[in-house]
Design an enzyme around this catalytic site. Structure first.
Site, PDB file in Angstrom:
ATOM      1  N   SER A 189      60.214 117.652  16.380  1.00 25.32           N
ATOM      2  CA  SER A 189      59.731 116.973  17.567  1.00 25.32           C
ATOM      3  C   SER A 189      58.663 115.924  17.299  1.00 25.32           C
ATOM      4  O   SER A 189      58.396 115.089  18.148  1.00 25.32           O
ATOM      5  CB  SER A 189      59.184 118.003  18.556  1.00 25.32           C
ATOM      6  OG  SER A 189      58.065 118.681  17.999  1.00 25.32           O
ATOM      7  N   SER A 218      59.037 121.054  13.086  1.00 20.39           N
ATOM      8  CA  SER A 218      58.767 119.748  13.704  1.00 20.39           C
ATOM      9  C   SER A 218      57.891 118.796  12.914  1.00 20.39           C
ATOM     10  O   SER A 218      57.767 117.642  13.313  1.00 20.39           O
ATOM     11  CB  SER A 218      58.159 119.938  15.090  1.00 20.39           C
ATOM     12  OG  SER A 218      59.183 120.187  16.002  1.00 20.39           O
ATOM     13  N   LYS A 248      49.962 113.176  17.147  1.00 18.65           N
ATOM     14  CA  LYS A 248      51.036 113.556  18.079  1.00 18.65           C
ATOM     15  C   LYS A 248      50.420 113.775  19.458  1.00 18.65           C
ATOM     16  O   LYS A 248      49.325 114.360  19.569  1.00 18.65           O
ATOM     17  CB  LYS A 248      51.682 114.848  17.550  1.00 18.65           C
ATOM     18  CG  LYS A 248      52.920 115.324  18.302  1.00 18.65           C
ATOM     19  CD  LYS A 248      53.482 116.584  17.628  1.00 18.65           C
ATOM     20  CE  LYS A 248      54.794 117.055  18.220  1.00 18.65           C
ATOM     21  NZ  LYS A 248      55.338 118.238  17.508  1.00 18.65           N
TER      22      LYS A 248
HETATM   23  N1  GLN Z   1      63.365 121.961  16.809  1.00 17.22           N
HETATM   24  C1  GLN Z   1      62.720 123.233  17.035  1.00 17.22           C
HETATM   25  C2  GLN Z   1      62.695 123.496  18.512  1.00 17.22           C
HETATM   26  O1  GLN Z   1      63.225 122.738  19.222  1.00 17.22           O
HETATM   27  C3  GLN Z   1      61.339 123.224  16.450  1.00 17.22           C
HETATM   28  C4  GLN Z   1      60.381 122.447  17.255  1.00 17.22           C
HETATM   29  C5  GLN Z   1      59.002 122.455  16.693  1.00 17.22           C
HETATM   30  O2  GLN Z   1      58.771 122.804  15.528  1.00 17.22           O
HETATM   31  N2  GLN Z   1      58.053 122.142  17.543  1.00 17.22           N
HETATM   32  O3  GLN Z   1      62.140 124.434  18.967  1.00 17.22           O
END
Ligand code: GLN
Length: 494
Positions: free
Chosen positions: A155, A179, A80
């Site tokens: 994400s 994420s 990532k």
């Molecule tokens: N979707 C969640 C957020 O927007 C989690 C994101 C993540 O785990 N980085 O914060």
């Protein structure tokens, strides 16, 4: 034999050791796959052809000399793009880091390199890991290989997709509220979030430091163990790293579930969850019972407040972490002339996307004098209640199970204009981040629309061994892994 790009890490490793093919062959296979899939899916932001070729050559030279640094030697892995890679552009999918090349490697990257892994490149994400669809990327969205009108989740959507389609054999994501697990569920791969503190965050671009953990995407549970074995362990450069030997993650993979007590989380089997997802989850719970586990109902009464607490704590931490992007030390700087303060304000307004700005505003507000106790303080109390709920549940069950996500993959654009609807995607995953516990998503089948359904197994802190034990049984019962590979490669191949 089919295409090399469709092998699991363990099978690819067997082939390397048997001399059936080389690491250079594996790299060529994933590169060829990426050449077909990238135009449709946009999972990668950067492909490091040169670095990967050198690493593959070095791995092959090691094999030739009889050197073996373990299961990832010679295996192409994607990262990532919020993990620092020395000399390779690292953007966190933000304009503010456009062109930034870190001067050092994140600890997970160092560990992968030392293990002989081949880093293919950097994958797309929601800007600074804030989102659940990979639509919040400054470089354009990633799409779901099962249906390109759908999001891959986020994400870490780019990483999930590389593993799903075979443009890498496995990949790393970061999981702050879901994420890794949520995009794994939406793309039909295995994704896991480790116990907080067992994988170093050094060199991970921080979003919410008390919640962030790096975790692997893989096509099998055993591959997930192989990856976690390499990236975990004490790191003095991360102040929250646990200074203790890591558990034997894979010690019970073949043991089955007879004698284990498994709790189905009541709160995630009703309102807010798609009935088809509930049915699939319930069917798998029944099969686990059939395999000899004692399956009972378990309740986490405070989780109904977990999402609200997360959306105060995570933005609060991000508003502090993102203060460093000021146009002086990293990446983008505005062309607008003015005082230093004006320079910083313009740089940040130009560099950050709307979701990042929303989070910074929310977090700054939640931390401001007069509101701190009412918002941030209250959220921390809820966090403790959630943690206590888990502790109480693990007093009588070994693991907890639930759907990973309330729905299967949703359409591109469907939730983009409605942040709250988007936030609900992480309903079932956020509680484990608040508690600091490990959790994994395993694909268990397809819904009526042909989209993957993810099944979540949660365990107490440092309970990865029992978590993987149950996940491996779920994988055996579902028999999904190979279908996922076949289907995804045919969907996107011409
Ligand atoms: N979707 C969640 C957020 O927007 C989690 C994101 C993540 O785990 N980085 O914060």
């Amino acid at each position: 034999m089919g295409d090399l790009a469709d092998l699991t890490i363990l099978d690819a490793g067997d082939g390397l050791r048997a001399g059936d093919f080389s690491s250079a062959d594996l790299l060529e296979a994933v590169t060829r796959r990426a050449a077909v899939t990238e135009a449709h899916l946009h999972a990668y932001l950067t492909l490091d052809h040169e670095g990967a070729a050198q690493a593959a050559e070095a791995a092959d030279a090691s094999f030739a000399k009889g050197e073996d640094r373990g299961l990832l030697q010679g295996i192409p892995i994607a990262l990532k793009d919020n993990m620092c890679t020395r000399g390779i552009e690292t953007t966190a999918s933000s304009r503010i880091l456009d062109g930034w090349k870190p001067p050092y490697d994140a600890t997970v990257v160092t560990r992968l390199r030392e293990a002989g892994a081949v880093i293919t490149g950097k994958t797309n994400l929601d800007e600074f890991a804030m989102g659940s669809s990979t639509e919040n990327s400054a470089y354009g969205p990633t799409r779901n290989p099962w249906n390109t009108d759908k999001v891959p989740g986020g994400s870490s959507g780019g990483s999930a997709v590389t593993t799903a389609v075979g443009s890498a054999f496995g990949s790393l994501g970061s999981d702050t509220g879901g994420s890794v697990r949520q995009p794994a569920a939406l793309t039909g791969v295995v994704g896991m979030k480790p116990t907080y503190g067992i994988v170093s965050r050094y060199g991970l671009i921080a979003f919410a430091s008390s919640l962030d953990q790096i975790g692997p995407f893989s096509r099998s549970v055993a591959d997930s163990v192989a990856m976690l074995d390499v990236i975990s362990g004490f790191d003095p450069r991360d102040a929250t790293s646990i200074n203790a030997p890591v558990p034997n993650f894979g010690g019970s993979l073949d043991r089955g579930v007879a004698g284990l007590k498994i709790g189905v989380v009541t709160e995630f089997m009703g309102e807010g969850i798609d009935p088809h997802v509930i049915t699939a989850t319930r069917a798998m719970a029944d099969r686990l019972a059939g395999a000899g586990a004692e399956v009972v109902e378990a309740t986490l009464p405070s989780v109904e407040y977990a999402l609200s607490a997360y959306y105060l704590i995570a933005p609060a931490e991000c508003s502090s972490n993102l203060a460093r992007f000021d146009g002086i030390r990293f990446g983008h700087r505005t062309q607008v002339e003015g005082t230093t303060e004006e320079m910083m304000a313009h740089t940040r307004a130009e560099g950050f996307g709307p979701e990042v700005i929303r989070r910074i505003l929310l977090g700054t507000y939640a931390l401001s004098a007069g509101y701190y106790d009412a918002f941030y303080g209250q959220a921390q109390k809820v966090r403790t209640l959630v943690r206590n709920d888990f502790t109480a549940a693990y007093g009588h069950v070994d693991v907890l199970i639930s759907p990973t996500t309330p729905t299967t993959a949703f359409s591109v654009g469907e939730k983009a204009a409605d942040p709250i609807a988007m936030y609900y995607s992480d309903l079932c995953t956020i509680p484990s981040n608040l508690a600091g516990d490990p959790a994994i998503s395993v694909p268990i089948g397809l819904d009526d629309a042909g989209l993957p359904v993810g099944f979540q197994v949660m365990a107490p802190s440092l309970g990865e061994e029992v978590m993987y034990q149950v996940a491996a049984e779920v994988e055996r019962l579902a028999g999904f892994t190979e279908r996922a590979l076949l289907a995804t490669s045919t969907v996107v191949a011409p």
